[in-house]
Write an enzyme that holds these catalytic residues in place. Structure first.
Site, PDB file in Angstrom:
ATOM      1  N   ASP A 147       0.840  -1.198   0.000  1.00 42.93           N
ATOM      2  CA  ASP A 147       0.000   0.000   0.000  1.00 42.93           C
ATOM      3  C   ASP A 147       0.882   1.257   0.000  1.00 42.93           C
ATOM      4  O   ASP A 147       1.432   1.634   1.019  1.00 42.93           O
ATOM      5  CB  ASP A 147      -0.904  -0.038   1.246  1.00 42.93           C
ATOM      6  N   CYS A 194      24.427  -7.483   9.758  1.00 47.08           N
ATOM      7  CA  CYS A 194      24.682  -8.928   9.830  1.00 47.08           C
ATOM      8  C   CYS A 194      26.101  -9.204  10.302  1.00 47.08           C
ATOM      9  O   CYS A 194      26.329 -10.164  11.041  1.00 47.08           O
ATOM     10  CB  CYS A 194      24.412  -9.573   8.473  1.00 47.08           C
ATOM     11  N   ASP A 242      35.872  -4.364  -0.729  1.00 51.60           N
ATOM     12  CA  ASP A 242      35.288  -5.544  -0.070  1.00 51.60           C
ATOM     13  C   ASP A 242      33.765  -5.423   0.047  1.00 51.60           C
ATOM     14  O   ASP A 242      33.030  -6.373  -0.201  1.00 51.60           O
ATOM     15  CB  ASP A 242      35.855  -5.701   1.352  1.00 51.60           C
ATOM     16  N   CYS A 274      18.393  18.127 -10.139  1.00 53.25           N
ATOM     17  CA  CYS A 274      18.488  16.858 -10.861  1.00 53.25           C
ATOM     18  C   CYS A 274      17.610  16.928 -12.120  1.00 53.25           C
ATOM     19  O   CYS A 274      18.003  16.506 -13.198  1.00 53.25           O
ATOM     20  CB  CYS A 274      18.022  15.692 -10.005  1.00 53.25           C
ATOM     21  N   CYS A 290      18.893  18.448 -15.449  1.00 52.89           N
ATOM     22  CA  CYS A 290      19.762  17.624 -16.310  1.00 52.89           C
ATOM     23  C   CYS A 290      19.134  16.279 -16.684  1.00 52.89           C
ATOM     24  O   CYS A 290      19.369  15.794 -17.780  1.00 52.89           O
ATOM     25  CB  CYS A 290      21.100  17.387 -15.622  1.00 52.89           C
ATOM     26  N   CYS A 302      28.078 -15.768   6.031  1.00 52.41           N
ATOM     27  CA  CYS A 302      26.759 -15.352   5.542  1.00 52.41           C
ATOM     28  C   CYS A 302      25.994 -16.589   5.085  1.00 52.41           C
ATOM     29  O   CYS A 302      24.798 -16.738   5.337  1.00 52.41           O
ATOM     30  CB  CYS A 302      26.879 -14.407   4.353  1.00 52.41           C
ATOM     31  N   CYS A 304      24.003 -18.806   7.688  1.00 48.59           N
ATOM     32  CA  CYS A 304      22.626 -18.435   8.017  1.00 48.59           C
ATOM     33  C   CYS A 304      21.719 -18.440   6.786  1.00 48.59           C
ATOM     34  O   CYS A 304      20.620 -18.971   6.838  1.00 48.59           O
ATOM     35  CB  CYS A 304      22.583 -17.067   8.697  1.00 48.59           C
ATOM     36  N   CYS A 313      27.806  11.868  -8.976  1.00 51.83           N
ATOM     37  CA  CYS A 313      27.119  12.838  -9.842  1.00 51.83           C
ATOM     38  C   CYS A 313      26.928  14.161  -9.117  1.00 51.83           C
ATOM     39  O   CYS A 313      27.139  15.225  -9.687  1.00 51.83           O
ATOM     40  CB  CYS A 313      25.777  12.314 -10.342  1.00 51.83           C
TER      41      CYS A 313
END
Ligand code: HEC
Ligand code: HEC
Length: 255
Positions: A43, A216, A231, A71, A74, A171, A174, A108
């Protein structure tokens, strides 16, 4: 939530050791929400993440920088960026590095709009990122992992499998091996990133993909990545590939 997961983990690993590995279970976290939260996400008037889309739209129209350009001056309508978020991160050949949505927006703003780029995880950056990601809602994630991006992709894949932190968990432990397992009434999801930026009830606010990765890492008491580091972006690229084909949902709702 972090605490409860971490404290229960030894139990979980011992007790549900029979969970089937689900290495290619590409299921959006949406399906793990109850009916009520799914309805909230669906919704646009009730979804709290839409506030960031509205803020982003206001920022889109606001002149800034040395030449006072918005923004819109352009880029025209935000819809002109439809499709972009579904293909990020991507390799920038000139800079010889990966770029994600936050990085592209910041460069940008600093190089073309010539204004001060908003900080990572600031409301200003999250608003623009959510506005841009929202334009790709419904499009399948489809990052390019071949050619020059390949090495970073493989590094991201290895990172996903690498055990880390005081709890010595990866990672994959889990989100692959125990995805779908129940933990105190909660279900561990497959760790898909198609909803971001998204509104998490646990955070009581909206956050980026990188914030989730940090959360995490903290859950297993590992050192977080430096923001925008090789990384961090390599893992994000792997996660985007891992969720390939899933429809982008931003701004999604998650617990
Ligand atoms: C002075 C003109 C100018 C302004 C102002 C400007 N941009 Fe850009 N932007 C560009 C150009 C030129 C490019 C590179 C060409 C392209 O991809 O459209 C670009 C690239 C981008 C990209 C990457 C697009 C892609 O497909 O790779 C994003 C995202 C973006 N801009 C967002 C914004 C946002 C958000 C704002 C306002 C905060 C903004 N830009 C303001 C000119 C501008
Ligand atoms: C101790 C178990 C555990 C480990 C290890 C773990 N996570 Fe998570 N992760 C969670 C929990 C709990 C959540 C929030 C609820 C959910 O989506 O399962 C979550 C959520 C996520 C989500 C969001 C899913 C969605 O639907 O929005 C992503 C993406 C993710 N994790 C990525 C990672 C990455 C990358 C790593 C390795 C750095 C990692 N996780 C390590 C437990 C873990």
């Amino acid at each position: 939530m972090i605490r409860s997961v971490v404290m229960l983990l030894p139990l979980l690993l011992a007790g549900i050791a029979h969970a089937e590995p689900s290495s290619d279970a590409r299921v959006s976290g949406y399906h793990g929400l109850g009916d009520e939260l799914r309805a909230l996400q669906d919704d646009d008037f009730a979804n709290p993440g839409m506030l960031w889309v509205d803020r982003g739209l206001r920022a889109w129209e606001t002149p800034a920088g040395a030449e006072g350009r918005s923004c819109r001056d352009c880029h025209g309508n935000p819809e002109s960026l439809r499709g972009l978020a579904a293909r990020l991160p991507r390799w920038n050949a000139e800079m010889e590095r990966l770029e994600d949505l936050d990085g592209l927006l910041r460069s940008c703003i600093s190089e073309r709009q010539r204004a001060a780029p908003p900080e990572f995880e600031s409301d200003a950056l999250l608003a623009l990122a959510t506005l841009v990601a929202h334009q790709s809602r419904g499009l399948p994630l489809a990052v390019d992992v071949d050619g020059p991006a390949r090495a970073a992709f493989e590094a991201g894949r290895a990172s996903f499998q690498r055990r880390r932190g005081q709890l010595d968990l990866s990672c994959a432990d889990c989100h692959d091996r125990y995805a779908g397992a129940r933990l105190r009434g909660e279900t561990i999801s497959a760790g898909m990133i198609n909803g971001f930026p998204l509104y998490r009830l646990t955070w009581e606010t909206l956050g980026s993909r990188q914030r989730m990765i940090r959360w995490c890492n903290q859950a297993v008491r590992a050192e977080p990545f430096e923001p925008d580091s090789a990384d961090a972006l390599a893992l994000e690229l792997y996660l985007a590939w891992r969720a390939r084909g899933l429809a982008l949902e931003s701004p999604a709702i998650r617990r």
